[in-house]
Each structure stands twice: as structure tokens, then as C-alpha cells.
Design a protein around this motif. Structure first.
Motif, PDB file in Angstrom:
ATOM      1  N   LEU A   1       8.955 -35.652  10.157  1.00  9.05           N
ATOM      2  CA  LEU A   1       7.768 -36.473  10.317  1.00  9.05           C
ATOM      3  C   LEU A   1       6.812 -36.353   9.143  1.00  9.05           C
ATOM      4  O   LEU A   1       5.928 -37.193   8.969  1.00  9.05           O
ATOM      5  CB  LEU A   1       7.030 -36.112  11.612  1.00  9.05           C
ATOM      6  CG  LEU A   1       7.468 -36.906  12.850  1.00  9.05           C
ATOM      7  CD1 LEU A   1       8.847 -36.475  13.311  1.00  9.05           C
ATOM      8  CD2 LEU A   1       6.463 -36.758  13.982  1.00  9.05           C
ATOM      9  N   THR A   2       6.966 -35.303   8.344  1.00 11.43           N
ATOM     10  CA  THR A   2       6.057 -35.124   7.214  1.00 11.43           C
ATOM     11  C   THR A   2       6.624 -35.648   5.903  1.00 11.43           C
ATOM     12  O   THR A   2       5.892 -35.766   4.926  1.00 11.43           O
ATOM     13  CB  THR A   2       5.711 -33.631   7.045  1.00 11.43           C
ATOM     14  OG1 THR A   2       6.929 -32.891   6.818  1.00 11.43           O
ATOM     15  CG2 THR A   2       5.031 -33.082   8.297  1.00 11.43           C
ATOM     16  N   SER A   3       7.917 -35.997   5.875  1.00  8.50           N
ATOM     17  CA  SER A   3       8.551 -36.417   4.626  1.00  8.50           C
ATOM     18  C   SER A   3       7.888 -37.645   4.028  1.00  8.50           C
ATOM     19  O   SER A   3       7.540 -37.674   2.842  1.00  8.50           O
ATOM     20  CB  SER A   3      10.037 -36.702   4.861  1.00  8.50           C
ATOM     21  OG  SER A   3      10.753 -35.509   5.052  1.00  8.50           O
ATOM     22  N   MET A   4       7.714 -38.691   4.836  1.00  7.96           N
ATOM     23  CA  MET A   4       7.162 -39.939   4.304  1.00  7.96           C
ATOM     24  C   MET A   4       5.739 -39.740   3.802  1.00  7.96           C
ATOM     25  O   MET A   4       5.359 -40.269   2.755  1.00  7.96           O
ATOM     26  CB  MET A   4       7.217 -41.040   5.359  1.00  7.96           C
ATOM     27  CG  MET A   4       8.621 -41.536   5.653  1.00  7.96           C
ATOM     28  SD  MET A   4       8.601 -42.980   6.724  1.00  7.96           S
ATOM     29  CE  MET A   4      10.361 -43.268   6.914  1.00  7.96           C
ATOM     30  N   ASN A   5       4.966 -38.968   4.553  1.00 14.14           N
ATOM     31  CA  ASN A   5       3.593 -38.712   4.120  1.00 14.14           C
ATOM     32  C   ASN A   5       3.566 -37.963   2.794  1.00 14.14           C
ATOM     33  O   ASN A   5       2.768 -38.273   1.901  1.00 14.14           O
ATOM     34  CB  ASN A   5       2.844 -37.911   5.184  1.00 14.14           C
ATOM     35  CG  ASN A   5       2.443 -38.764   6.370  1.00 14.14           C
ATOM     36  OD1 ASN A   5       2.382 -39.978   6.276  1.00 14.14           O
ATOM     37  ND2 ASN A   5       2.191 -38.123   7.494  1.00 14.14           N
ATOM     38  N   PHE A   6       4.453 -36.983   2.651  1.00 14.36           N
ATOM     39  CA  PHE A   6       4.485 -36.225   1.404  1.00 14.36           C
ATOM     40  C   PHE A   6       4.821 -37.135   0.225  1.00 14.36           C
ATOM     41  O   PHE A   6       4.160 -37.084  -0.828  1.00 14.36           O
ATOM     42  CB  PHE A   6       5.502 -35.091   1.486  1.00 14.36           C
ATOM     43  CG  PHE A   6       5.782 -34.456   0.147  1.00 14.36           C
ATOM     44  CD1 PHE A   6       4.870 -33.566  -0.412  1.00 14.36           C
ATOM     45  CD2 PHE A   6       6.924 -34.768  -0.566  1.00 14.36           C
ATOM     46  CE1 PHE A   6       5.104 -32.992  -1.654  1.00 14.36           C
ATOM     47  CE2 PHE A   6       7.171 -34.200  -1.809  1.00 14.36           C
ATOM     48  CZ  PHE A   6       6.262 -33.317  -2.353  1.00 14.36           C
ATOM     49  N   LEU A   7       5.839 -37.966   0.390  1.00 12.55           N
ATOM     50  CA  LEU A   7       6.255 -38.836  -0.712  1.00 12.55           C
ATOM     51  C   LEU A   7       5.157 -39.840  -1.067  1.00 12.55           C
ATOM     52  O   LEU A   7       4.932 -40.149  -2.240  1.00 12.55           O
ATOM     53  CB  LEU A   7       7.549 -39.556  -0.341  1.00 12.55           C
ATOM     54  CG  LEU A   7       8.763 -38.630  -0.163  1.00 12.55           C
ATOM     55  CD1 LEU A   7       9.942 -39.397   0.407  1.00 12.55           C
ATOM     56  CD2 LEU A   7       9.139 -37.953  -1.466  1.00 12.55           C
ATOM     57  N   ASN A   8       4.482 -40.348  -0.055  1.00  7.90           N
ATOM     58  CA  ASN A   8       3.363 -41.264  -0.327  1.00  7.90           C
ATOM     59  C   ASN A   8       2.226 -40.553  -1.052  1.00  7.90           C
ATOM     60  O   ASN A   8       1.596 -41.112  -1.953  1.00  7.90           O
ATOM     61  CB  ASN A   8       2.850 -41.878   0.976  1.00  7.90           C
ATOM     62  CG  ASN A   8       3.811 -42.903   1.553  1.00  7.90           C
ATOM     63  OD1 ASN A   8       4.586 -43.510   0.815  1.00  7.90           O
ATOM     64  ND2 ASN A   8       3.773 -43.090   2.857  1.00  7.90           N
ATOM     65  N   GLU A   9       1.959 -39.311  -0.657  1.00 10.37           N
ATOM     66  CA  GLU A   9       0.871 -38.565  -1.284  1.00 10.37           C
ATOM     67  C   GLU A   9       1.175 -38.266  -2.753  1.00 10.37           C
ATOM     68  O   GLU A   9       0.279 -38.326  -3.601  1.00 10.37           O
ATOM     69  CB  GLU A   9       0.646 -37.258  -0.512  1.00 10.37           C
ATOM     70  CG  GLU A   9      -0.025 -37.463   0.845  1.00 10.37           C
ATOM     71  CD  GLU A   9       0.001 -36.215   1.697  1.00 10.37           C
ATOM     72  OE1 GLU A   9       0.494 -35.182   1.194  1.00 10.37           O
ATOM     73  OE2 GLU A   9      -0.440 -36.267   2.857  1.00 10.37           O
ATOM     74  N   VAL A  10       2.432 -37.954  -3.054  1.00 13.37           N
ATOM     75  CA  VAL A  10       2.806 -37.719  -4.448  1.00 13.37           C
ATOM     76  C   VAL A  10       2.563 -38.976  -5.277  1.00 13.37           C
ATOM     77  O   VAL A  10       2.024 -38.926  -6.389  1.00 13.37           O
ATOM     78  CB  VAL A  10       4.277 -37.268  -4.555  1.00 13.37           C
ATOM     79  CG1 VAL A  10       4.731 -37.247  -6.010  1.00 13.37           C
ATOM     80  CG2 VAL A  10       4.452 -35.883  -3.942  1.00 13.37           C
ATOM     81  N   SER A  11       2.944 -40.130  -4.719  1.00 12.79           N
ATOM     82  CA  SER A  11       2.730 -41.393  -5.434  1.00 12.79           C
ATOM     83  C   SER A  11       1.249 -41.656  -5.674  1.00 12.79           C
ATOM     84  O   SER A  11       0.855 -42.130  -6.736  1.00 12.79           O
ATOM     85  CB  SER A  11       3.341 -42.552  -4.634  1.00 12.79           C
ATOM     86  OG  SER A  11       4.735 -42.385  -4.504  1.00 12.79           O
ATOM     87  N   GLU A  12       0.426 -41.322  -4.674  1.00 13.18           N
ATOM     88  CA  GLU A  12      -1.011 -41.548  -4.814  1.00 13.18           C
ATOM     89  C   GLU A  12      -1.643 -40.588  -5.824  1.00 13.18           C
ATOM     90  O   GLU A  12      -2.562 -40.962  -6.550  1.00 13.18           O
ATOM     91  CB  GLU A  12      -1.680 -41.405  -3.444  1.00 13.18           C
ATOM     92  CG  GLU A  12      -1.315 -42.520  -2.470  1.00 13.18           C
ATOM     93  CD  GLU A  12      -1.765 -42.228  -1.058  1.00 13.18           C
ATOM     94  OE1 GLU A  12      -2.397 -41.158  -0.857  1.00 13.18           O
ATOM     95  OE2 GLU A  12      -1.480 -43.037  -0.152  1.00 13.18           O
ATOM     96  N   ARG A  13      -1.127 -39.362  -5.876  1.00 12.35           N
ATOM     97  CA  ARG A  13      -1.691 -38.372  -6.810  1.00 12.35           C
ATOM     98  C   ARG A  13      -1.343 -38.699  -8.258  1.00 12.35           C
ATOM     99  O   ARG A  13      -2.089 -38.352  -9.173  1.00 12.35           O
ATOM    100  CB  ARG A  13      -1.184 -36.970  -6.468  1.00 12.35           C
ATOM    101  CG  ARG A  13      -1.756 -36.373  -5.208  1.00 12.35           C
ATOM    102  CD  ARG A  13      -1.681 -34.846  -5.236  1.00 12.35           C
ATOM    103  NE  ARG A  13      -0.345 -34.341  -5.483  1.00 12.35           N
ATOM    104  CZ  ARG A  13       0.566 -34.092  -4.548  1.00 12.35           C
ATOM    105  NH1 ARG A  13       0.265 -34.339  -3.282  1.00 12.35           N
ATOM    106  NH2 ARG A  13       1.738 -33.601  -4.864  1.00 12.35           N
ATOM    107  N   TYR A  14      -0.220 -39.374  -8.464  1.00  8.87           N
ATOM    108  CA  TYR A  14       0.233 -39.670  -9.824  1.00  8.87           C
ATOM    109  C   TYR A  14       0.514 -41.171  -9.968  1.00  8.87           C
ATOM    110  O   TYR A  14       1.664 -41.596 -10.133  1.00  8.87           O
ATOM    111  CB  TYR A  14       1.481 -38.858 -10.153  1.00  8.87           C
ATOM    112  CG  TYR A  14       1.295 -37.378  -9.962  1.00  8.87           C
ATOM    113  CD1 TYR A  14       0.551 -36.623 -10.870  1.00  8.87           C
ATOM    114  CD2 TYR A  14       1.851 -36.730  -8.861  1.00  8.87           C
ATOM    115  CE1 TYR A  14       0.367 -35.262 -10.689  1.00  8.87           C
ATOM    116  CE2 TYR A  14       1.673 -35.361  -8.680  1.00  8.87           C
ATOM    117  CZ  TYR A  14       0.930 -34.639  -9.593  1.00  8.87           C
ATOM    118  OH  TYR A  14       0.737 -33.296  -9.413  1.00  8.87           O
TER     119      TYR A  14
END
Length: 442
Positions: free
Chosen positions: A23-36
Motif C-alpha cells: 500500500l505504500t509503494s505507489m505513494n513512495f514512487l509518487n513522492e520521489v517524482s515530486e521531490r525531483y
């Protein structure tokens, strides 16, 4: 939140799936995209945006409205109510979906066996919720598995047992073995989830002969097959596409999951499920599984936005209900990008005679995804460093396996980038891999 700050709940007070990596995978990947945001993203499986057209959304809505009045005979006030009021739980474009399946896939389906959902994700959830009748039920799924399926299963407390995929798309011997192992443990395997066409994340497809054997095995093992088909239209070659499992299904073994996110518009959030399996009720009446799914849906999302459905319906009507015809430009873009990516990998990592390749990759026959295998573990920390120091995003394949074992592979997506962006992204990825190999060798 600091340790001293008062809290009302802890994660332990909530559903245990909320702490699950699925359940946390998609959020993590989205957050990485937002950070960079400046990083080239070869991670997102989003559709190509060049052809998005806001004016077309209004045109599709008008087209469907005219269909209601001119073709279906609705009075203007009825048509207005159908579009703007709470709607039928099963949906209002079910008849057009049935026509689309007949035109593009050779699938004959009663429109009443179709439930229109809020994206394919809801379709998955409804099916899994219905199939999970008790604690002895388990789901089989071809690994690596789309993380959205794994997460949905977690939320309905349905354990997922992995089945080897391999180069054929599904290892039939392992599928049979897993089903029998589950029964030997006193469990009930309900279904097997798979993507026969250009699977996410592996990109692998199942050939027609293997599909027929899979259907035979489903009968032998008394399994349903959950066929998810978001990428099937995007094949490289101009020859005939393999028939879907549902098109080959003569015994109602296949529950077919469909999405318009890749073929029409992701922002509409419209998917569907074809569930024609017959269900006997407590009163002796027999109806389709679709009716049971609609009852669950009525307690989850009530109905799928009629306006969003109308946009999808209008697009279908404007192309004779053929998404093949509606996606000629998009398919050409994905074909161009996929070939460009594979050629780019070949140039950057040339084969060396008589030496095992340090970097390998799949060459799928279509779809969005290429898997690159490297001689070192690929994890979220490496992805973060790749985005921060090298300016390129991709997806660790570890997100698609339901265990913690190291995975030495990453997924690249070609769907939302240009050839120029692919070149920049591959240059940066090659630099990362070269540096990582040198660091580990030294």
C-alpha cells in the motif's frame, strides 16, 4: 509529528494492511517524482499526453448526449437526469462496452454482465471482496504482480500466493502445484490473477497455445482466471493480436477486467468488469456475478460518475465502438518509443563475445514496459540516489514481489516520454549503472 505531540490513534489501531509495503509503494514512487521534478521519468506508466484535448472532452459528452436522445429515445429531461443525477450502479455505458468488446476483441457479452467501475482498481477490489468468503480463501497471482492488485487483496484480507511467470507468461506446472499446495493446507484457491498481454511490470505476453492450456488447467483445478488487459491494444506488429482469454472462454472461467485509462482518458477514471459467472441466490434465483459486484459497489462508490462515463461513451461512439481505431496515433507513439528504448539499451550496453552480459533487458512485443536486469540489488535507496545525483527515475522491480528478497532488476516505462527524453534518461541510467558496477568492483 514529534514524539511529545498527542495522538488520537496509532497505526496498530487501524487495518493491518495500512502498514503493508504494497500500500505504500505507489505513494513512495509518487513522492520521489515530486521531490525531483527535473529528473527524466522512465518510471510512470501513464499514457502519452501529447494528444490530450480538453475540447474533445466536451465533444464526447455532447456525442453521448445525442446518443441518448437520438438513438435510445430518451426525452431531453431524461437524458439530462441520466447525466447529472445519481446513476445506475452498474453504469450507463455498459451497452457500448459490450459493443466495443465485440468489435475489438471478438467477445460476446450480455451488457447486463458488465459493471462500470471507478477505474479498473475498483473492479479489482469488487471482485476480490466478492471472492473472499472466509479465512480459508487465497488468491493466486502471476509474479511479478501489479502492486495495485496486491494492495487491494490486502484490504480485503485475501492472501496472495505467487505463481512463477517466466518467459511464457505463466508457468502452468507451478500454477497447478500452488493450487494443490493450497488445498493440501486446507485452503481454497479461488482464482488466479494475470495480465496475458504485455504484463505490468514484466512486459511478457502469453501465446495463444499457452492461453488455451491455461483455460484447460483452470477447469481441471476449478479456478477462476482474473484477466486484466490494459495494454492489449498496443502491440508492435500489424498482424492479428492473440485472442484474449475471455474470447477463448467457453465455460465462464474468466472474469475480465478492463480500463479506459490507457485507451481513452485516465482522468475520467472509468474501468469495468465483465462477470458473467452464474450465481445462485439464497432464494433459488440465478443471476450473473455482475449483480453481486454491483451490490458491493453500491456500498463503496454508489455509482461511477455518469459524466465521466459519457465522455468515454462519446469517444467510443465517434469511432464505431473501436478503441483500435481510436488509438492509431497513440499506438504509433508507443511503438516508436519502445523500439527507441530497446535500441538505446543495445547501444549503451553492447554485447561482449564469450562474456556473460552484466546488463540484460527484455524485448517485449508491445505495451509500455522493459525490465532491465543488473548484477546488483535494486532498491528504493538506489532509486532515490538515481533521481538526486543522476536525474533519472525508474521503478525498482522489488515493488512487484511479495517478499523482502533482493531483486536485481528495474522497470523502465516508455509511455509518457519523447524519444529525446528517452535518450537523456538512458544516458543518465547508463552512468548510474557504470558507476555502481565500478563502486562494487573496487
Amino acid at each position: 509529528m514529534s514524539a511529545a505531540e498527542p495522538v488520537d490513534l496509532t497505526v496498530a489501531d487501524l487495518h493491518p494492511a495500512l502498514g503493508d509495503p504494497a500500500l505504500t509503494s505507489m505513494n513512495f514512487l509518487n513522492e520521489v517524482s515530486e521531490r525531483y521534478p527535473a529528473a527524466v521519468s522512465l518510471a510512470a506508466g501513464r499514457p502519452y499526453e501529447e494528444y490530450f484535448d480538453l475540447a474533445a472532452v466536451h465533444r464526447h459528452l455532447d456525442t453521448f448526449h445525442r446518443h441518448l436522445v437520438d438513438d435510445l429515445g430518451h426525452r431531453p429531461e431524461q437524458a439530462r437526469r441520466l447525466l447529472l443525477q445519481y446513476g445506475r450502479t452498474k453504469g450507463i455505458v455498459h451497452h457500448l462496452i459490450a459493443r466495443n468488446l465485440a468489435v475489438d476483441e471478438g467477445i460476446t457479452v450480455d451488457p447486463e454482465d458488465v459493471v462500470v467501475t471507478v477505474g479498473c482498481q475498483e473492479a479489482m477490489f469488487l471482485v476480490l471482496r466478492a471472492l473472499r468468503a472466509g479465512p480459508m480463501d487465497v488468491l493466486l497471482a502471476v509474479a511479478p504482480t501489479y502492486v495495485g492488485l496486491t494492495g487491494a487483496a490486502r484490504l480485503v484480507d485475501l492472501p496472495v500466493w505467487p505463481v512463477v511467470g517466466g518467459s511464457s507468461g505463466v508457468d502452468l506446472a507451478d500454477l497447478a502445484a500452488q493450487a494443490r499446495r493450497a488445498r493440501a493446507a486446507g485452503l481454497r484457491p479461488r482464482a488466479c490473477y494475470l495480465m496475458p498481454d504485455f504484463a505490468n511490470p514484466s512486459g511478457v505476453s502469453i501465446d495463444t497455445a499457452h492461453r488455451r492450456r491455461l483455460l484447460d488447467l483452470a477447469v481441471e483445478e476449478d479456478l477462476l482466471l482474473l484477466e486484466d488487459n490494459p495494454y492489449g491494444l498496443f502491440h508492435l506488429d500489424d498482424g492479428p493480436r492473440p485472442p484474449t482469454l475471455k474470447a477463448l472462454d467457453t465455460g465462464r472461467r474468466v472474469v475480465y477486467l478492463g480500463s479506459f485509462a490507457k485507451t481513452v482518458l485516465p482522468g475520467a477514471r472509468v474501468g469495468y468488469v465483465v462477470a458473467d459467472q452464474r450465481v445462485a441466490g439464497a432464494d433459488g434465483r440465478v443471476g450473473p456475478l455482475a449483480d453481486q459486484l454491483a451490490m458491493i459497489k453500491s456500498m463503496v462508490t454508489v455509482n461511477t460518475s455518469p459524466i465521466a462515463q459519457a465522455v468515454i461513451g462519446g469517444r467510443l461512439l465517434e469511432h464505431g465502438c473501436s478503441l483500435v481505431a481510436a488509438n492509431i496515433r497513440e499506438r504509433a507513439a508507443y511503438t516508436r518509443n519502445l523500439r527507441h528504448l530497446v535500441a538505446g539499451l543495445t547501444r549503451r550496453f553492447p554485447a561482449v563475445p564469450d562474456r556473460p552480459a552484466a546488463v540484460r533487458w527484455t524485448v517485449p512485443a508491445g505495451g509500455f514496459f522493459v525490465v532491465v536486469t543488473v548484477p546488483f540489488p535494486v532498491d528504493d535507496a538506489l532509486l532515490d540516489r538515481s533521481a538526486r545525483d543522476y536525474g533519472v527515475l525508474w521503478t525498482p522491480m522489488a515493488h512487484f514481489y511479495d517478499d523482502t528478497a533482493p531483486v536485481r532488476a528495474l522497470r523502465l516505462s516508455v509511455s509518457a516520454v519523447t524519444p529525446e527524453q528517452i535518450d537523456v534518461g538512458l544516458d543518465r541510467l547508463a552512468e548510474l549503472i557504470t558507476d555502481e558496477l565500478a563502486r562494487r568492483a573496487g
